[in-house]
Motif scaffolding. Structure first.
Motif, short mmCIF file in Angstrom:
data_model
loop_
_atom_site.label_atom_id
_atom_site.label_comp_id
_atom_site.label_asym_id
_atom_site.label_seq_id
_atom_site.Cartn_x
_atom_site.Cartn_y
_atom_site.Cartn_z
N ARG A 253 14.59 4.02 11.35
CA ARG A 253 13.59 4.39 10.34
C ARG A 253 12.33 4.94 11.00
NH1 ARG A 253 11.63 -0.11 6.75
NH2 ARG A 253 10.36 1.63 5.95
N ALA A 254 11.92 4.27 12.08
CA ALA A 254 10.70 4.70 12.76
C ALA A 254 10.87 6.09 13.36
CB ALA A 254 10.34 3.69 13.85
N LEU A 255 12.00 6.35 13.95
CA LEU A 255 12.23 7.67 14.56
C LEU A 255 12.24 8.77 13.50
CD1 LEU A 255 14.96 6.68 17.17
CD2 LEU A 255 12.61 7.40 17.65
N ALA A 256 12.64 8.43 12.30
CA ALA A 256 12.67 9.42 11.23
C ALA A 256 11.28 9.69 10.66
CB ALA A 256 13.61 8.96 10.12
N VAL A 257 10.38 8.73 10.82
CA VAL A 257 9.06 8.85 10.21
C VAL A 257 7.99 9.28 11.21
CG1 VAL A 257 7.21 7.53 9.09
CG2 VAL A 257 9.59 7.22 8.37
N PHE A 258 8.03 8.73 12.42
CA PHE A 258 6.95 8.95 13.38
C PHE A 258 6.95 10.38 13.90
CE2 PHE A 258 7.06 4.21 14.72
CZ PHE A 258 6.19 3.90 13.68
N ASP A 259 5.73 10.86 14.19
CA ASP A 259 5.61 12.14 14.88
C ASP A 259 4.67 12.05 16.08
OD1 ASP A 259 3.15 11.92 13.69
OD2 ASP A 259 3.50 13.52 12.23
N ASP A 260 4.00 10.90 16.26
CA ASP A 260 3.13 10.69 17.41
C ASP A 260 3.97 10.27 18.61
OD1 ASP A 260 0.27 10.06 18.54
OD2 ASP A 260 1.49 8.28 18.96
N ALA A 261 3.66 10.84 19.79
CA ALA A 261 4.46 10.56 20.98
C ALA A 261 4.44 9.08 21.35
CB ALA A 261 3.94 11.39 22.16
N GLY A 262 3.26 8.44 21.21
CA GLY A 262 3.20 7.02 21.53
C GLY A 262 4.06 6.19 20.59
N ASP A 263 3.99 6.48 19.29
CA ASP A 263 4.82 5.76 18.32
C ASP A 263 6.30 5.98 18.60
OD1 ASP A 263 2.69 4.69 16.91
OD2 ASP A 263 2.56 6.39 15.53
N LEU A 264 6.65 7.22 18.93
CA LEU A 264 8.06 7.52 19.21
C LEU A 264 8.54 6.80 20.46
CD1 LEU A 264 8.05 11.32 18.34
CD2 LEU A 264 9.31 9.53 17.13
N LEU B 132 0.81 -1.22 0.00
CA LEU B 132 0.00 0.00 0.00
C LEU B 132 0.84 1.27 0.00
CD1 LEU B 132 -2.66 -1.07 2.66
CD2 LEU B 132 -3.01 -0.91 0.19
N GLY B 133 2.14 1.12 0.21
CA GLY B 133 2.99 2.30 0.35
C GLY B 133 2.73 3.04 1.65
N ASP B 134 2.29 2.32 2.66
CA ASP B 134 1.94 2.91 3.97
C ASP B 134 3.12 2.70 4.93
OD1 ASP B 134 0.92 3.64 6.43
OD2 ASP B 134 -1.01 2.65 6.14
N GLU B 135 4.08 3.60 4.86
CA GLU B 135 5.29 3.44 5.66
C GLU B 135 5.03 3.51 7.16
OE1 GLU B 135 9.95 4.91 5.70
OE2 GLU B 135 8.39 6.27 4.93
N PRO B 136 4.20 4.42 7.67
CA PRO B 136 3.97 4.46 9.12
C PRO B 136 3.46 3.13 9.68
CG PRO B 136 3.20 6.49 8.14
CD PRO B 136 3.55 5.57 7.00
#
Length: 979
Positions: free
Chosen positions: A684-695, A650-654
């Protein structure tokens, strides 16, 4: 003829002329037309005489149906009688044909099943119709074949014998069929129903009463379960017992529902309401505030079980408690665990747990039937003939003797069958039919209701056994008179008033769940789909008053979608709304520490969103996390791999990264990913995520990768960042995880023990302040590690035991594994190696049951060390072999293996391996581990004759232990030097 659209269970009859081709060859066309016309007339007359309807003439075949327009309880028997008489009805025609040398013989097939009637044609084709046609085709001339469902309905009223299984096109398995031999004599019946008295069951009542008396006399908990088939009298027996206890005990009643998956404790909602002000009641009790919070807000299954146990014990200290839970065959496994836990407690409080269940319970919980102390199992068998007679006498004083025997024989000792049979005859005194089963009886009674009554029963069935006047009115477009119709239905014993879940509304309950089931099944799928969707909207408007809102509304949206999908209509809005609610309910269940229902809810959400990959991909990380928490690690890995693949498509990286981060945590437990692989995902996740829970999750994975690299300093910094984001997200679970991980990192890293002790004391205060037992247990566990390192074994053992008590009470399984590992270290420092071995073996068992392979291996390495210290070198080697996956990652494995080699005299290999382990442990990231590796090196060097090298290694180990503050370990190293 057109009928109102409905789903009905009918009996289909197919018959045709055997050898019709030969018949056409022997008769001229005009005579053949006349003969076939008389044949069709004769068949139709027989069918109609027995209450059936001829639906189609197909060539020389006739299709007839029994149950349209109205279902009758004896439709299968009527169809069988018609089939048996068709041959006799053709006798006059065959007499006329004798001069032509021909005879008409029929072959007939009968089958019973569900069809849809109404619309453009009176009867929709389907499997039930197709099977009847296949049976007809397989029959021999003059033969009547009965399908399995038809035979089951008439078995006691006919003579029939099985035939060889019949291969049928479109069927995966051969059809089971029976050849009709003849009919048994039939008897008419008639009477009227009244309230059902208590008949028989005196022995069973005595056993239950004795169990309750023992509960009161001994002040212990007891579990009693009444088991039986539907209508056998479970509830009646329970009501009789409770009536006798009304002045002796406090009775609390909960009820399970057929669609409660994922809502484990909803049946206890009535119990909580009946108990009153829970907070005030539990306020004087130790940990009472925690229990009240858990009861009101939820917690893990173990926490919830403990909280309810405390509630029942508190009530029982005032007055004996009888906890009744009805229909536990529908209960969630977590609720069954809770009931067994409460009943098994030895608290000194008289708690009598009384459950009712169908035998289906034993399919999902076979241990419930196992004899055990403090448990009584009462299995209800059908009433005997005398008891059935007494019941009929009590319900119908003027029933003729021949009709009495008919009722008793048909009911087969089932009290509900007797009651409903008599109610049926009261509704239609002129009927000469007798229902062959409770299902047919209830279908017939519902079909004979007035149209407005039938509509109300059907709409109520959509909500469930418990339903509301307001919901029914809404589903009937606010048609006037719904309240009056419900009262009429109550008088006819279809429903009864019950507690309403919503202020200002009236609640009702079907008198038996099978009434609800039959009413629900009588509606076509399209109508059911639309009603479920409308009911979901109605329930949504009750926001604030509906328990388990997301699960309940999600269930109705799910049913609306699935029923529509079966008809080829896939409503995207229903799928999206239902999937979102079920996913949210799954997340909430995880937040309460209930991974099993969380996984079930997430599975359903995923299935519902199967046609919506962009939405479904969000569920994969949630389902993977829930499965990991349940210990289903292999399934979790497969789910997460699928989520990653779908997100990439799907190209859904998050969402790809969310699944990958969760899979990284799983890989640590499985030991299947390297530090570099985990770190790459985290970066990779730290570069993409902006939600506090995800981070927070990404930093947690980064910390895990650093742990695999044995970089405790940077691991701590990553965990502190994770904690910052966890606090910012407001997610309590992430904050709890941060406390646990930060404490472990500081304990085993270079942080001095004085600072570590302070952290654990802060954690202990934080957990107690918020009433979170799991945090309190972790804080106590941390101090149980710290205290023995400075020589305070008394405090260490006390805190360790206090931590274990909390973990056991609340089911914190991994905490028990960690406690056992901490106990192993404590006993090593205390010099009690056998005790240390017992602790470590317990840690291995707990981790193995969790399927946490990585931790099993870690504990095996620790066990090998203890075994070696006791001179059991071969056993130590075996333990290391079982932990072999860690040989490249853990220096302890290498140094432990080196000690075994040295004990065997393989000194060169031992020295090389011990030095390799020490070199891998160089630095001060994990001083405790480095010190132990150096101790191992000293032993190997001493065995090889290098005393100076051994002393140097021990000196370095002493220095590391002293800088850490591990005074006892430092002193043990000095003792080695002195030896």
């Amino acid at each position: 003829m057109a009928y109102p659209e409905a789903r009905k269970v009918v009996t289909v009859l197919f018959t045709d002329v055997a050898g019709s081709t030969a018949l056409g060859e022997r008769l001229d066309p005009e005579l053949l037309r006349n003969v076939m016309g008389r044949y069709f007339e004769a068949v139709q007359a027989v069918v109609e005489r027995h209450g059936g309807t001829v639906e189609k003439f197909i060539g020389d075949a006739v299709m007839a149906v029994f149950g349209v327009p109205a279902v009758r309880e004896d439709d299968p028997l009527r169809a069988v009688r018609a089939a048996a008489e068709i041959g006799a009805a053709l006798s006059e025609l065959n007499d006329d044909l004798a001069e032509h040398g021909v005879e008409i013989l029929t072959r007939t097939g009968l089958n019973t099943g569900e069809v849809v009637v109404g619309g453009a044609q009176s009867l929709a084709t389907g499997d039930a119709v197709n099977v009847a046609a296949r049976l007809e085709q397989a029959a021999s001339p003059g033969e009547v074949l009965l399908g399995a469902t038809t035979y089951a309905a008439v078995a006691d009223l006919v003579h029939a014998e099985p035939v060889a299984p019949i291969d049928a096109k479109g069927k995966s398995a051969p059809l089971v069929a029976y050849r009709l031999v003849g009919l048994r004599p039939d008897v008419p019946a008639f009477t009227r129903p009244i309230a059902t008295p208590f008949v028989g069951r005196r022995e069973e009542l005595g056993r239950l009463r004795a169990a309750f008396d023992e509960t009161v006399a001994t002040g212990t908990a007891q579990l009693a379960t009444i088991v039986g088939t539907p209508g056998i009298g479970k509830s009646r027996l329970a009501r009789e017992l409770l009536g006798s206890l009304a002045d002796e005990a406090r009775v609390l009643i909960g009820r399970c529902t057929a669609y409660g998956e994922g809502v484990p404790y909803l049946p206890l909602a009535d119990v909580v309401r009946d108990a009153g002000d829970i907070a005030a009641l539990l306020a004087p009790v130790g940990h009472g505030n925690v229990a009240a919070r858990l009861i009101e807000g939820g917690g893990s299954p173990e926490e919830t079980a403990w909280a309810f146990r405390l509630l029942f014990e508190t009530l029982a200290h005032q007055r004996p408690v009888v906890l009744v839970v009805d229909d536990i065959h529908w209960a969630d496994p977590a609720l069954l665990d809770l009931l067994e836990y409460v009943a098994a407690s030895g608290s000194g409080a008289p708690i009598f747990v009384l459950c009712t269940a169908r035998p289906d319970l034993f399919d999902t919980r076979p241990t419930w039937a196992t004899p055990r102390p403090n448990a009584t199992l009462v299995v209800l068998e059908p009433l005997g003939h005398d008891d059935s007679d007494e019941l009929v006498d009590a319900l119908a004083h003027e029933l003729a003797p021949e009709l009495r025997e008919r009722v008793v024989a048909t009911a087969e000792g089932n009290p509900l069958f007797v009651e409903q049979l008599l109610a049926h005859f009261a509704d239609d005194p002129e009927t000469d039919t007798v229902p062959p089963s409770i299902q047919a009886l209830l279908a017939a009674r519902i079909d004979r209701l007035e149209p407005d009554e039938r509509a109300v029963v059907q709409r109520g069935s959509v909500e469930g056994r418990l339903f509301h006047r307001g919901a029914v009115a809404d589903l009937l477009d606010d048609q006037p008179g719904v309240g009056g119709t419900l009262l009429a239905l109550a008088r006819k014993e279809f429903v009864r008033p019950d507690r309403s879940l919503f202020p200002g509304d009236d609640g009702f309950r079907f008198n038996h769940v099978l009434i609800r089931d039959v009413a629900y099944a009588s509606m076509p799928k399209e109508l059911r789909s639309r009603l479920h969707a409308r009911l979901a909207d109605w329930l949504d408007a009750r926001n604030g008053h509906l328990a388990a809102r997301d699960e309940t509304i999600g269930y109705h949206l799910e049913q609306a979608y699935l029923l529509g999908a079966e008809l080829g209509r896939r409503d995207r809005d229903l799928a999206l709304r239902g999937g979102a609610l079920l996913a949210h309910a799954s997340l909430a269940a995880l937040g309460r520490g209930e991974p099993v229902p969380a996984a079930a809810l997430a599975r359903r959400a995923s299935a519902l969103l199967a046609a919506e990959p962009a939405e479904r991909v969000r569920v994969y990380p949630l389902l993977g996390h829930a499965l990991r928490e349940t210990g289903a690690l292999a399934e979790a890995d497969a789910v997460l791999a699928g989520g990653i693949e779908l997100a990439r498509e799907l190209g859904d990286e998050p969402n790809e990264l969310r699944a990958a981060v969760e899979r990284g945590h799983l890989a640590h437990m499985l030991g299947t990913a390297s530090a570099d692989e985990m770190r790459a995902i985290a970066e990779r996740a730290l570069a993409v995520f902006d939600d506090a829970g995800d981070l927070s999750d990404a930093w947690q994975l980064m910390a895990t990768s650093l742990l695999r690299d044995r970089n405790r300093t940077d691991q701590l910094q990553a965990l502190l960042r994770a904690r910052e984001y966890a606090i910012a997200s407001g997610d309590t679970l992430r904050q709890i995880s941060a406390w646990n991980e930060v404490g472990g990192c500081m304990l085993f890293g270079p942080t001095p023990l004085a600072e570590v002790r302070q952290l654990f004391e802060d954690e202990l205060a934080w957990g107690r302040d918020r009433g979170i037992p799991s945090v309190e247990a972790d804080g106590l566990l941390g101090t149980a590690y710290v205290a023995p390192r400075v020589g305070d074994f008394v405090l260490g053992r006390q805190n360790l035991e206090r931590s274990r008590v909390i973990c056991r009470e609340f089911g914190i399984v991994y905490g028990l594994a960690e406690a056992a590992m901490a106990g192993g270290e404590l006993e090593v420092l205390a010099g009690d190696l056998p005790a240390a071995e017992r602790e470590l073996r317990e840690a291995i068992n707990v981790a193995a049951n969790m399927e946490a392979a990585h931790y099993v291996a870690v504990y095996q390495v620790r066990l090998a060390r203890v075994l070696h210290e006791q001179g059991r070198h071969d056993e130590a080697a075996t333990a290391l072999e079982q932990a072999k996956p860690l040989q490249t990652a853990m220096p302890w494995w290498k140094s432990g293996r080196a000690r075994v080699l040295a004990a065997r005299g393989e000194l060169d290999a031992a020295v090389a391996l011990a030095r390799e382990a020490a070199a891998q442990e160089s630095g001060e990231q994990d001083p405790t581990s480095v010190a132990l590796t150096l101790v191992d090196l000293s032993e190997v060097l001493l065995a090889a004759g290098d005393g100076a090298g051994a002393m140097e290694a021990l000196s370095e180990a002493i220095d590391l232990n002293e800088r850490k503050g591990n005074l006892v370990a430092a002193e043990q190293c000095r003792e080695r030097m002195r030896r």
